[in-house]
Design a protein around this motif. Sequence first.
Motif, mmCIF file in Angstrom:
data_model
loop_
_atom_site.group_PDB
_atom_site.id
_atom_site.type_symbol
_atom_site.label_atom_id
_atom_site.label_comp_id
_atom_site.label_asym_id
_atom_site.label_seq_id
_atom_site.Cartn_x
_atom_site.Cartn_y
_atom_site.Cartn_z
ATOM 1 N N SER A 60 7.961 56.018 -10.001
ATOM 2 C CA SER A 60 8.593 55.075 -9.426
ATOM 3 C C SER A 60 9.976 55.458 -8.932
ATOM 4 O O SER A 60 10.380 55.002 -7.924
ATOM 5 N N GLY A 61 10.626 56.261 -9.757
ATOM 6 C CA GLY A 61 11.976 56.886 -9.237
ATOM 7 C C GLY A 61 11.936 57.479 -7.957
ATOM 8 O O GLY A 61 12.844 57.580 -7.263
ATOM 9 N N LEU A 62 10.800 58.324 -7.854
ATOM 10 C CA LEU A 62 10.608 59.141 -6.659
ATOM 11 C C LEU A 62 10.448 58.359 -5.515
ATOM 12 O O LEU A 62 10.930 58.407 -4.167
ATOM 13 N N SER A 63 9.806 57.250 -5.681
ATOM 14 C CA SER A 63 9.291 56.187 -4.548
ATOM 15 C C SER A 63 10.566 55.709 -4.005
ATOM 16 O O SER A 63 10.848 55.525 -2.721
ATOM 17 N N THR A 64 11.309 55.294 -4.854
ATOM 18 C CA THR A 64 12.772 54.654 -4.711
ATOM 19 C C THR A 64 13.706 55.766 -3.976
ATOM 20 O O THR A 64 14.377 55.304 -2.878
ATOM 21 N N LEU A 65 13.422 56.913 -4.470
ATOM 22 C CA LEU A 65 14.428 58.174 -3.719
ATOM 23 C C LEU A 65 14.159 58.100 -2.265
ATOM 24 O O LEU A 65 14.920 58.216 -1.496
ATOM 25 N N LEU A 66 12.669 58.320 -2.302
ATOM 26 C CA LEU A 66 12.116 58.479 -0.944
ATOM 27 C C LEU A 66 12.276 57.401 0.262
ATOM 28 O O LEU A 66 12.784 57.487 1.297
#
Length: 300
Positions: free
Chosen positions: A236-242
């Motif tokens: 979830s955090g990586l999706s937000t960062l991307l």
Amino acid sequence: MSVSFTEIEAAVGAVGRMGATAPVVIGGMVLTGLEVPDELVVGGQQQLTVHRLLGGGRVIDVLGNDPDRLILRGRFVGPQAQARARMVERMRAAGAAVAFSAAGLSCQVWIAQFAYSYQARGAVCAYMLVLERADLAAAAAEDVGGAISGDVGGALSGLSAVVSDVSGGVYTLAGQVGTIVGQVTPVAALLGAGGAVATVTNALAAVNGAAQAGVDLAGAPSVVSTLLSGLSAAGSGLSTLLGQTGANLEGIVLSDGASLGAATQNAGLASAAADAAGLVNRAAANVALAGGVTPSVPVG
């Protein structure tokens, strides 16, 4: 030859997307971005012994799987290109089995052949790598926890390296990201205690600790649940960062040194996040396989 800001913007945007391919791990090396092979040839044979009988009949004995050697072709790029190529050459010369992971494969391999060509005064070293592999099923069963820990650890180290570069000013030419345009999310907000990067690294650290505990996941559903929950949080955090870095790259107008620094910062974070996403997805698949549960994709 002069380079326009439009050309620089296109190049920086490409840097942000070049890590979309999951990295390749061989021994202690992680190949990411432009180093990821352009081609990976995978195959094998089923060894059969055919007994021919009178009258045209046949009896076939199935002797088992005989995987072909893996063939990879790609290039090392940049000031460390030749040094990186020499690292692989030293692994070949040592003649020891090393871990290999790419394109959904995870196994022990021996480097049967390696060659590279010195190009552009060492800035580019095109390579060809031939790997002799062990049986994939046996290799996967040997150390699932180690494979999961390796993927999660690789994601952590990749993010930490880029965050260190951004925080240390390596990616900063001038000014602060927040001064470029109003719709750009400041990099400081992504790196702060409540930012997307912190969410990812905290979740991955917890997963890494559980994976290194050496628990047999097939008989520990609670550990499987904990690992999948942590990987989901990291995803979830990586999706937000991307999403945030991608929006920033679209929103930044390159007009001066400050805007170029902002774009390069975001491209670095986007590339690291994309690499980490591939590792997190593979770790989740391994956890699900070992725990006998339905696999999920943390980062879509």
